[in-house]
Design an enzyme around this catalytic site. Structure first.
Site, PDB file in Angstrom:
ATOM      1  N   HIS A 171     -10.045 -45.840 -48.009  1.00  0.00           N
ATOM      2  CA  HIS A 171      -9.541 -44.739 -49.152  1.00  0.00           C
ATOM      3  C   HIS A 171     -10.642 -44.521 -49.571  1.00  0.00           C
ATOM      4  O   HIS A 171     -10.773 -43.509 -50.117  1.00  0.00           O
ATOM      5  CB  HIS A 171      -9.060 -45.759 -49.912  1.00  0.00           C
ATOM      6  CG  HIS A 171      -8.429 -45.244 -51.009  1.00  0.00           C
ATOM      7  ND1 HIS A 171      -9.006 -46.110 -52.023  1.00  0.00           N
ATOM      8  CD2 HIS A 171      -7.844 -44.607 -51.739  1.00  0.00           C
ATOM      9  CE1 HIS A 171      -8.994 -45.617 -53.721  1.00  0.00           C
ATOM     10  NE2 HIS A 171      -7.961 -43.921 -53.135  1.00  0.00           N
TER      11      HIS A 171
ATOM     12  N   GLU B 287     -11.959 -41.814 -48.386  1.00  0.00           N
ATOM     13  CA  GLU B 287     -11.398 -40.400 -49.259  1.00  0.00           C
ATOM     14  C   GLU B 287     -11.434 -40.025 -50.544  1.00  0.00           C
ATOM     15  O   GLU B 287     -12.195 -39.019 -50.861  1.00  0.00           O
ATOM     16  CB  GLU B 287      -9.569 -41.062 -49.272  1.00  0.00           C
ATOM     17  CG  GLU B 287      -9.109 -39.475 -49.521  1.00  0.00           C
ATOM     18  CD  GLU B 287      -8.016 -40.648 -50.934  1.00  0.00           C
ATOM     19  OE1 GLU B 287      -7.142 -41.113 -50.548  1.00  0.00           O
ATOM     20  OE2 GLU B 287      -7.567 -40.251 -51.797  1.00  0.00           O
TER      21      GLU B 287
ATOM     22  N   GLU C 174      -9.363 -48.035 -59.908  1.00  0.00           N
ATOM     23  CA  GLU C 174      -8.391 -47.922 -59.249  1.00  0.00           C
ATOM     24  C   GLU C 174      -7.908 -48.705 -59.284  1.00  0.00           C
ATOM     25  O   GLU C 174      -6.334 -48.341 -59.928  1.00  0.00           O
ATOM     26  CB  GLU C 174      -8.539 -46.490 -58.457  1.00  0.00           C
ATOM     27  CG  GLU C 174      -7.621 -46.015 -57.651  1.00  0.00           C
ATOM     28  CD  GLU C 174      -7.782 -44.958 -57.330  1.00  0.00           C
ATOM     29  OE1 GLU C 174      -8.591 -45.406 -56.910  1.00  0.00           O
ATOM     30  OE2 GLU C 174      -6.411 -44.391 -56.198  1.00  0.00           O
TER      31      GLU C 174
END
Length: 487
Positions: free
Chosen positions: A83, A86, A163
Site C-alpha cells: 500500500h 501504491e 491514514e
C-alpha cells in the site's frame, strides 16, 4: 483523490462476477454462448497481458493496470509496503514531478486513483478517448522509471500512518474487523491488515519501497485492461508503443503459507466509547473461487444472495418478523487468491440485546442447515445475480475491475464470460451441501462490538484489541480492503 471503495451494489456485482470457476486453468477457450463483456485480448512480447472491452456509447476510456502483488505478498516484518508503494507511485519519474501525474489527468478532464488489496494492486484513469495515448504513456513511464528519494518517501510515510489512524484506529468497526481476521487466519498473511501494523509501517524505508517495486512491478507481472471507445487495432498500436519496450522482470511464483486446520470457534469482543449501537458479526472460513473446495464457490454465492439483502431470509426473520434487529444480512466474497470468508452481520434494534440477536442468528443458521433452501429460493436468487451481470455491462469501470481482478487472481476470461451460465446451473442441493460444508462452528469467528459505559470510558482510554483492520463498513463487512491513495 477519490476513494476507490466501491458502492455496495458495485461490490456485489464485482464479487459475483469474479466468483467463477472450479479450476483456474488460465485463458481456457471460450464457449460460443459466452458474452458478458465480450473482451478481446493479446499479449506483448515482454509478457504484458492486454485486455480490451470495446464500448462506444460515449467517447471515453478507462485504463487500469493491475499488478499481481498485494499485501499478502509482502516480506515478513514489512506490513503495509504494498500500500505504501501504491502511494509512492504518484511521486514522480525522471520526467514527471511528484504529484504531476494526477494534475495532468485532472487538467485533461479525467480522474485517476489506485487501490491495494491482499492479492493485487491497481492503478486507473478515466479520460476522454483522445487522451488514452497520454495516460498510457504516463502509466508505462512509472511502471519502469519510478524515482524515489527520502525527501518524498519520509513525508509520505507520515501520510499512511495518519491514514491508518483515521480509517482504522479511530474506527471501532474497522478495529473489530482486524481482530476477527487475525483470529480467523492463524498463519496465512490475510491475518495482517492491508494497510499494515503501525509499528512496522513506521519503519518502512525508501530502500524497502524500491526493492518491492523492482521485484514486482514489471510487464510480465501485470495486466493492462482498457474499456471504452477504442478499437483493438488502435489499442495494439498504443500498447506496443508505450509498454512494448519495457523489459521483463523476474518470473515470480506467489508463495503463500498453508493455514492449519480450523479446530475451535473463536470470539472477539471490542468495547469503545465511540460506539453508539452494538453490532454482531460472524465469519466462517470458506473456499474461494481458486482455493479450497472450489466446487462450492458458485453455490455459496447463491446462498449469500438467499440469506442477505433487503429481501433475504435474515432480514425477513430478524428484522421484519421478529423485530429484533435494525439490519441483518450475509455476504460472501469468492475473489480471493486463497481461502476466504462467508460472513453474517446484525445490528440489534434499540432496546434489544445483542445476546438475543445472536441467539436468533444461531437459530436461523441451524434451520438452514437442518431444512436447507428451497428450489424457488435458488431460482429467485440466481435470477437476481444473472441480472446483475447485465447491469455490469453498462459501466466501463465495472468491466475493467471485474476482468482485472479475475486475471490477477488466477482466473480466466472464460470464467468471467461463463459466470451467468454457471450461476444459473446451481441447484438447491448444491447450495445445501455447500452450506453444511462451510457453516461449521469450528471454522468461525464471532465478533461483538459494544458501547463502553461512560464511567468505564473516562476511567480507561479506549482499548483496541491486538491486531488490525478490515475497513468493514458498519453493518456490511467488506471482505478485502482496497486502500486509497490520498495524494
Amino acid at each position: 483523490m477519490t476513494s476507490p471503495v466501491r458502492p455496495r451494489r458495485l461490490a456485489l456485482i464485482a464479487a459475483a462476477m469474479a466468483a467463477l470457476v472450479l479450476c483456474a486453468a488460465p485463458f481456457a477457450p471460450r464457449s460460443a454462448d459466452a458474452a458478458v463483456f465480450d473482451p478481446k485480448t493479446f499479449t506483448l512480447d515482454n509478457g504484458l497481458r492486454v485486455v480490451l472491452v470495446e464500448n462506444h456509447r460515449v467517447p471515453a476510456v478507462v485504463q487500469m493496470v493491475w499488478y499481481k502483488v498485494g499485501a499478502a505478498d509482502e516480506p515478513r516484518g514489512k506490513s503495509g509496503i504494498a500500500h505504501f508503494l501504491e502511494h509512492l507511485m504518484f511521486k514522480g519519474t525522471a520526467t514527471m514531478q511528484p504529484g504531476e501525474f494526477s494534475k495532468v489527468v485532472a487538467r485533461h478532464g479525467g480522474r485517476d486513483n489506485a487501490f491495494t488489496s491482499q492479492d493485487y494492486t491497481a492503478y486507473h484513469q478515466t479520460v476522454a478517448k483522445d487522451y488514452l495515448d497520454l495516460v498510457m504513456k504516463m502509466e508505462a513511464d512509472r511502471m519502469s522509471n519510478l524515482v524515489l528519494t527520502d525527501a518524498v518517501v519520509d513525508p509520505e510515510r507520515d501520510v499512511i500512518l495518519e491514514e491508518r489512524r483515521a480509517r482504522i484506529d479511530n474506527q471501532p468497526p474497522a478495529l473489530l474487523g482486524e481482530a476477527m481476521d487475525s483470529a480467523l487466519y492463524r498463519n496465512h498473511p490475510y491475518r495482517i491488515p492491508v494497510i499494515g501494523w503501525a509499528s512496522e509501517m513506521a519503519g518502512l524505508t525508501t530502500a524497502d519501497a524500491l526493492s518491492f517495486y523492482k521485484r514486482h512491478y514489471a510487464p510480465n507481472n501485470a495486466i493492462l485492461v482498457v474499456a471504452g471507445d477504442v478499437s483493438l487495432e488502435e489499442l495494439k498500436r498504443l500498447a506496443q508503443e508505450h509498454y512494448g519496450d519495457i523489459p521483463r522482470g523476474p518470473d515470480i511464483e506467489r508463495e503463500r503459507v498453508t493455514e492449519p486446520p480450523q479446530l475451535a470457534a473463536r470470539r472477539v469482543t471490542l468495547e469503545s466509547p465511540q460506539v453508539r449501537e452494538p453490532t454482531l458479526r460472524r465469519n466462517y472460513y470458506a473456499p474461494s473461487a481458486t482455493a479450497g473446495a472450489t466446487q462450492h464457490a458458485y453455490a455459496l454465492e447463491v446462498l449469500s444472495e438467499i440469506l442477505g439483502g433487503p429481501t433475504g431470509r435474515l432480514y425477513r426473520d430478524l428484522v421484519i418478523e421478529r423485530g429484533l434487529a435494525a439490519a441483518a444480512g450475509a455476504w460472501y466474497s469468492p475473489d480471493s487468491l486463497d481461502m476466504t470468508k462467508f460472513g453474517f452481520y446484525a445490528v440489534p434494534r434499540q432496546g434489544k440485546s445483542v445476546e438475543a440477536v445472536e441467539a436468533a442468528l444461531d437459530e436461523a443458521i441451524a434451520k438452514l442447515l437442518r431444512e436447507g433452501v428451497t428450489v424457488d429460493e435458488v431460482a429467485d436468487a440466481t435470477k437476481r445475480l444473472k441480472a446483475s451481470a447485465v447491469f455490469a455491462r453498462d459501466d466501463l469501470e465495472t468491466a475493467a475491475r471485474v476482468l482485472g481482478a479475475a486475471l490477477a487472481t488466477g482466473r480466466s476470461i472464460d470464467d468471467v464470460e461463463q459466470w451467468p451460465a454457471r450461476i444459473g446451473a446451481v441447484t438447491a442441493e448444491q447450495v445445501n451441501i455447500a452450506a453444511r460444508a462451510v457453516l461449521k462452528p469450528e471454522g468461525s469467528v464471532t465478533g461483538i462490538l459494544l458501547p463502553k459505559p461512560a464511567e468505564a470510558a473516562s476511567a480507561a482510554p479506549a482499548q483496541a484489541p491486538t491486531p488490525t483492520p478490515a475497513d468493514a463498513p458498519a453493518g456490511a463487512p467488506q471482505p478485502s480492503q482496497p486502500a486509497r491513495n490520498p495524494s
